[in-house]
Design an enzyme around this catalytic site. Structure first.
Site, short mmCIF file in Angstrom:
data_model
loop_
_atom_site.label_atom_id
_atom_site.label_comp_id
_atom_site.label_asym_id
_atom_site.label_seq_id
_atom_site.Cartn_x
_atom_site.Cartn_y
_atom_site.Cartn_z
CE LYS A 1 32.90 65.72 40.58
NZ LYS A 1 30.95 65.05 40.16
CG LEU B 1 28.66 110.27 42.99
CD1 LEU B 1 29.71 111.10 43.46
CD2 LEU B 1 28.81 110.23 41.90
#
Length: 463
Positions: A94, A383
């Protein structure tokens, strides 16, 4: 060969791989390791031997080696030497600095430790990348949206209408050298995985946070991969058989990628979200169509879960890719918040047909700006039959709009698709009810008996 090309080769072209973390926490080393002069090295050599067959990459976290004291860096160098040369190594440091300091970090990572890639903090801007990108063939993963619970306090801050992490990723894509950069995105933030994948469809993601941190590999694969590396440390390091744990995790990832008649990874992630938010209910229900059903999908509840709504919107957006249209048309009422979320994700304009004409003002049947002759995609939640879709489409078409495609979240497979396709419309669904039930049963959220009963009742009902 470039780092990301090596990943492609190591993952056998699937661009989806397992990254094994090599984090020697002394308190978690097994008793047998302490019989060796360097317990951490002995343990990690054992891990490497057990997992080398399936690991696409290894990721030693620098912090754990620094915590070992003066000998820690020698242990790290020895661990690096124990990794087969064909397997890429990502040094998780990092790093994030500028000028000579950044150059020193790059020299340490690439020349002293011979890492193939690093993780970087982009907070200091594009200068952070320069010394790392200048090393030919090496890779970079930038911290974009991390997996820790407190990350939201900074990374989700609003910046010009979007979260900071998205604004940052958008800016990185324009930086010099940014085209060769991957993103670190936590598995614990599904909405970020989905949003970033839409923003950067071809970037490699390094995805930590699975297992003990709460991230789900299937969800991560559904929303982000490929190309992606799923990073696992404790889930493998603390397993009685690390090789078996690594193989099992890779198999879960590959299953999540779909194929051989299984529901897609996105569909399985959706099943989980709908179940956890209470959008799926079992009992005896009367549907709008007049049919009775043993299952009810209440997608109006999504408005209470904004992160899930955002992730669902990204599933819709994925189905919309490749369709040609000018505007979205969401159907009242359940699809209105969904349509709004999809419009925000895609940047496409939204309109909606009213259920009833206004008795005041303009008395218009369609809300929003549009022009006759434009093509709209109809969005709805579920649906069942095609009746409500046909009613709404009639309003749109009477206004001069053209409808060719309908996109829904769940197809209940009760005749609606056939009815609409017979009328000349194309239907697209994220998941079918069959796949939804199969997934719920496979994951243990409902019993096989419940699955079979619901399927039998639906099959026996009127179509």
């Amino acid at each position: 060969m470039e780092f990301f090309e090596r990943l492609h080769e190591r993952t056998r072209g699937t661009r989806l791989g397992l990254c094994v973390g090599l984090d020697p926490a002394p308190a978690r080393l097994p008793a047998w390791a302490h019989r060796h002069p360097d317990p951490a090295l002995a343990f990690l050599r054992w891990i490497i031997e057990a997992t080398a067959e399936v690991a696409a990459a290894y990721k030693p976290n620098l912090a754990f080696y620094l915590a070992l004291g003066p000998s820690g860096l020698e242990t790290l160098r020895a661990v690096r030497a124990a990794i087969p040369p064909e397997i890429p190594v990502i040094l998780d440091g990092k790093f994030g600095d500028i000028g000579w300091t950044a150059e020193a970090y790059a020299q340490f990572a690439f020349e002293v430790l011979r890492a193939d890639a690093v993780t970087l903090n982009p907070f200091l801007g594009p200068e952070t990348l320069r010394p790392f990108r200048s090393r030919e063939g090496r890779g970079i993963f930038l911290l974009i949206r991390t997996s820790n619970p407190g990350a939201e306090a900074v990374q989700e801050l609003p910046v010009q209408g979007e979260a900071f992490y998205l604004a940052l990723a958008r800016r990185v894509l324009s930086w010099p050298g940014g085209e060769g950069v991957g993103f670190v995105v936590g598995a614990t933030v599904p909405h970020a995985l989905a949003a970033l994948r839409r923003l950067a469809p071809d970037r490699w993601f390094l995805i930590p946070g699975i297992g003990p941190q709460g991230g789900d590999p299937a969800t991560a694969v559904a929303l982000a991969g490929p190309p992606a590396l799923i990073a696992a440390s404790r889930e493998i390091l603390e397993a009685p058989d690390p090789g078996a744990a690594a193989r099992s995790l890779l198999e879960r990832m590959q299953e999540a990628a779909g194929g051989q008649g299984r529901p897609s990874a996105a569909a399985r992630a959706l099943a989980r979200w709908l179940f956890e938010t209470g959008c799926i209910r079992f009992g005896e229900f009367l549907l709008k169509s007049g049919q009775r059903s043993p299952i009810y999908l209440d997608l109006r509840r999504l408005v209470t879960f904004p992160r899930t709504l955002e992730a669902v919107a990204n599933l819709y957006a994925a189905l919309l890719e490749g369709l040609v249209f000018d505007r979205l048309a969401a159907l009242p009422y359940a699809a209105l918040p969904i349509g709004t979320a999809v419009a925000l994700q895609t940047g496409r304009p939204l309109i909606y047909p009213r259920k009833e004409a206004k008795a005041y003002g303009t008395a218009q049947r369609i809300e929003g700006d549009f022009h006759p002759g434009e093509t709209v995609v109809v969005l709805d939640d579920v649906l069942t039959t095609g009746a409500s879709k046909r009613e709404a489409i009639q309003i749109l078409e009477e206004a001069g709009l053209r409808v060719t495609d309908i996109v829904v979240l769940v197809d209940r497979e009760q005749g609606g698709r056939e009815e609409l396709e017979a009328a000349g419309y194309r239907v697209h669904a994220v998941i079918t009810l069959t796949d939804l039930l199969e997934t719920l049963a496979a994951e243990g959220w409902i019993s096989p008996e419940t699955r079979d009963r619901v399927r039998a009742e639906l099959a026996g009902g009127a179509r």
